[in-house]
Scaffold this motif. Sequence first.
Motif, mmCIF file in Angstrom:
data_model
loop_
_atom_site.group_PDB
_atom_site.id
_atom_site.type_symbol
_atom_site.label_atom_id
_atom_site.label_comp_id
_atom_site.label_asym_id
_atom_site.label_seq_id
_atom_site.Cartn_x
_atom_site.Cartn_y
_atom_site.Cartn_z
ATOM 1 N N ILE A 62 -22.241 7.436 -46.197
ATOM 2 C CA ILE A 62 -21.829 6.456 -45.383
ATOM 3 C C ILE A 62 -21.103 5.150 -45.833
ATOM 4 O O ILE A 62 -19.996 4.891 -45.276
ATOM 5 C CB ILE A 62 -23.240 5.809 -44.481
ATOM 6 C CG1 ILE A 62 -23.740 6.888 -43.893
ATOM 7 C CG2 ILE A 62 -22.905 4.654 -43.649
ATOM 8 C CD1 ILE A 62 -23.027 7.700 -42.635
ATOM 9 N N ALA A 63 -21.389 4.833 -47.169
ATOM 10 C CA ALA A 63 -20.701 3.767 -47.792
ATOM 11 C C ALA A 63 -19.220 4.183 -48.053
ATOM 12 O O ALA A 63 -18.136 3.562 -47.862
ATOM 13 C CB ALA A 63 -21.373 3.418 -49.168
ATOM 14 N N VAL A 64 -19.032 5.395 -48.697
ATOM 15 C CA VAL A 64 -17.916 5.965 -48.793
ATOM 16 C C VAL A 64 -16.871 6.026 -47.699
ATOM 17 O O VAL A 64 -15.596 5.603 -47.647
ATOM 18 C CB VAL A 64 -17.799 7.223 -49.735
ATOM 19 C CG1 VAL A 64 -16.514 7.898 -49.715
ATOM 20 C CG2 VAL A 64 -18.480 6.967 -50.954
ATOM 21 N N ILE A 65 -17.365 6.708 -46.544
ATOM 22 C CA ILE A 65 -16.867 7.064 -45.451
ATOM 23 C C ILE A 65 -16.423 5.471 -44.687
ATOM 24 O O ILE A 65 -15.344 5.565 -44.062
ATOM 25 C CB ILE A 65 -17.582 7.900 -44.409
ATOM 26 C CG1 ILE A 65 -17.558 9.240 -44.901
ATOM 27 C CG2 ILE A 65 -17.165 7.926 -42.957
ATOM 28 C CD1 ILE A 65 -16.399 9.997 -44.828
ATOM 29 N N ALA A 66 -17.315 4.644 -44.636
ATOM 30 C CA ALA A 66 -16.886 3.354 -44.097
ATOM 31 C C ALA A 66 -15.650 2.680 -44.529
ATOM 32 O O ALA A 66 -14.717 2.207 -43.972
ATOM 33 C CB ALA A 66 -18.186 2.469 -44.339
ATOM 34 N N ASP A 67 -15.701 3.000 -46.080
ATOM 35 C CA ASP A 67 -14.514 2.399 -46.605
ATOM 36 C C ASP A 67 -13.310 3.080 -46.283
ATOM 37 O O ASP A 67 -12.128 2.874 -46.118
ATOM 38 C CB ASP A 67 -14.643 2.227 -48.526
ATOM 39 C CG ASP A 67 -15.589 1.279 -48.763
ATOM 40 O OD1 ASP A 67 -15.948 0.400 -47.787
ATOM 41 O OD2 ASP A 67 -16.045 1.175 -49.820
ATOM 42 N N LEU A 68 -13.451 4.341 -46.265
ATOM 43 C CA LEU A 68 -12.163 5.486 -46.132
ATOM 44 C C LEU A 68 -11.660 5.259 -44.722
ATOM 45 O O LEU A 68 -10.454 5.333 -44.465
ATOM 46 C CB LEU A 68 -12.677 6.950 -46.367
ATOM 47 C CG LEU A 68 -11.478 7.905 -46.196
ATOM 48 C CD1 LEU A 68 -12.061 9.125 -47.063
ATOM 49 C CD2 LEU A 68 -11.633 8.548 -44.783
ATOM 50 N N VAL A 69 -12.578 5.251 -43.832
ATOM 51 C CA VAL A 69 -12.227 5.028 -42.348
ATOM 52 C C VAL A 69 -11.581 3.622 -41.979
ATOM 53 O O VAL A 69 -10.610 3.471 -41.266
ATOM 54 C CB VAL A 69 -13.173 5.258 -41.602
ATOM 55 C CG1 VAL A 69 -12.802 4.839 -40.081
ATOM 56 C CG2 VAL A 69 -13.601 6.541 -41.567
ATOM 57 N N GLY A 70 -11.954 2.707 -42.687
ATOM 58 C CA GLY A 70 -11.291 1.235 -42.573
ATOM 59 C C GLY A 70 -12.472 0.267 -41.826
ATOM 60 O O GLY A 70 -11.935 -0.435 -40.935
ATOM 61 N N ILE A 71 -13.613 0.407 -42.105
ATOM 62 C CA ILE A 71 -14.732 -0.584 -41.360
ATOM 63 C C ILE A 71 -15.097 -1.441 -42.257
ATOM 64 O O ILE A 71 -15.430 -1.491 -43.309
ATOM 65 C CB ILE A 71 -15.904 0.429 -41.077
ATOM 66 C CG1 ILE A 71 -15.881 1.513 -40.099
ATOM 67 C CG2 ILE A 71 -16.981 -0.415 -40.457
ATOM 68 C CD1 ILE A 71 -16.868 2.540 -39.973
ATOM 69 N N PRO A 72 -14.667 -2.908 -41.649
ATOM 70 C CA PRO A 72 -15.019 -4.006 -42.492
ATOM 71 C C PRO A 72 -16.547 -4.084 -42.933
ATOM 72 O O PRO A 72 -17.466 -3.562 -42.379
ATOM 73 C CB PRO A 72 -14.851 -5.163 -41.600
ATOM 74 C CG PRO A 72 -13.660 -4.387 -40.651
ATOM 75 C CD PRO A 72 -14.120 -3.015 -40.487
ATOM 76 N N GLU A 73 -16.660 -4.721 -44.099
ATOM 77 C CA GLU A 73 -17.919 -4.826 -44.548
ATOM 78 C C GLU A 73 -18.998 -5.342 -43.747
ATOM 79 O O GLU A 73 -20.231 -4.836 -43.780
ATOM 80 C CB GLU A 73 -17.837 -5.955 -45.864
ATOM 81 C CG GLU A 73 -19.233 -5.760 -46.718
ATOM 82 C CD GLU A 73 -19.654 -4.909 -47.620
ATOM 83 O OE1 GLU A 73 -20.761 -4.379 -47.803
ATOM 84 O OE2 GLU A 73 -18.477 -3.999 -47.799
#
Length: 412
Positions: free
Chosen positions: A158-169
């Motif tokens: 989930i952490a990797v995908i959030a960064d890959l997709v572009g979801i802000p912290e």
Amino acid sequence: MLPSERQLRAQLAFFSDFIRVQAEKGDPYAKVLGVPENPYPHYEEIRARGRLYRSSLGAWVTTDHKLANEILRDRRFGVRKADGEKIPELMSFDNSMLGLDPPDHTRLRRIAAPTLNPRTAEGWRPRAEEICDRLIDGILAEDKPFNLMTSFAQRLPIAVIADLVGIPERHHGDFYRISRRMTPLLEGAVTYEQTQSTEAAIKEMTELFVDVIAQRKADPQDDMISRLLPLVDEGSLSMAELVPMVTFVPLAGSETTVNLVGNGILALLAHPEQWRLLAERPELAAGVAEETLRFDPPVQQYRRIAHERIEMAGRTLPVDAELAIIAGGANRDPQVFSDPDTFDITRRIGADTLAFSAGIHYCMGASLAKLEAEVAFKALVTRIPRLRQAGPIRRSGSFIIRGMVEFPVAAH
């Protein structure tokens, strides 16, 4: 018109009872749909029925590796019926690639591919290692038994995908929470409550992404959303397609990784000689991922629909015939894999395990999932070499996705 709550509950209860009755009568596929703790003996019952057999439930079923591979690659099969109706468990995927056939599937896949190709996936290795170390630091600091799934396996992808997709912290917490509520979409929601919960989660996730997309329009970054937004402006991708793409493709990829990590650690701890071998040779972590995908894959089966009358394996399939391709059984086909019931992390797999499907619907996130699992196995065996199971597991209750909700372990 959508069915009422009462109608939907009645339909689900009828289907559940029908499956139970057919299982009691000896239909092996009905037994599989009953979600037994160990489905593999039932896969062998299916294999004994022939390369392609007609279940009393109506579906045509195969555990034959060669035939399964052929079906998944055959363009005469798809995920929708001739009239455009989707396979039931894909009903909520709307414009997502997971629920489309060519030509729309081909166009959207070509658009998403650059973000998920093997070369791009390898670039995420340092980030995956960083996340694993951070998660393990927290686990060791707690110094008590923990649920491997919620404390580690679910949080890494989930952490990797959030960064890959572009979801802000600041949205990571909401993304994680909503993603977990959406997993029944992949598992095949079987209760009214699951159906309602996932529909509500889809609405929440859509609202989250509408906000994130607006932010990325104003402040583009090096991520999937920022790269796709210009395509919306030029007209080759609609906003109605962008939102499902950045919602469901990451969901499918992360859920596969979650259960690849969980199933792999479970197999390693159940085979202590393999755990010791990995501890001695951490470079075998990639082999653990590959063997887990064969031995106990996260995705156990795929559904396909015949788009035309097809002669196959001595059978005649009519238009709209539904097929269940049992990857979990195909991956233990003795005609393809020697000693198929043995978990061996040094095995040379050779053949395609079908763990990520095949053909046009082959999982684009396969390389990233395997990389994340490799990093996870290496980090766990290196930093927690005395890891042990600390209680009974509880499975998710799905006949499609094989994984655990609870996997209690201890560091020593």
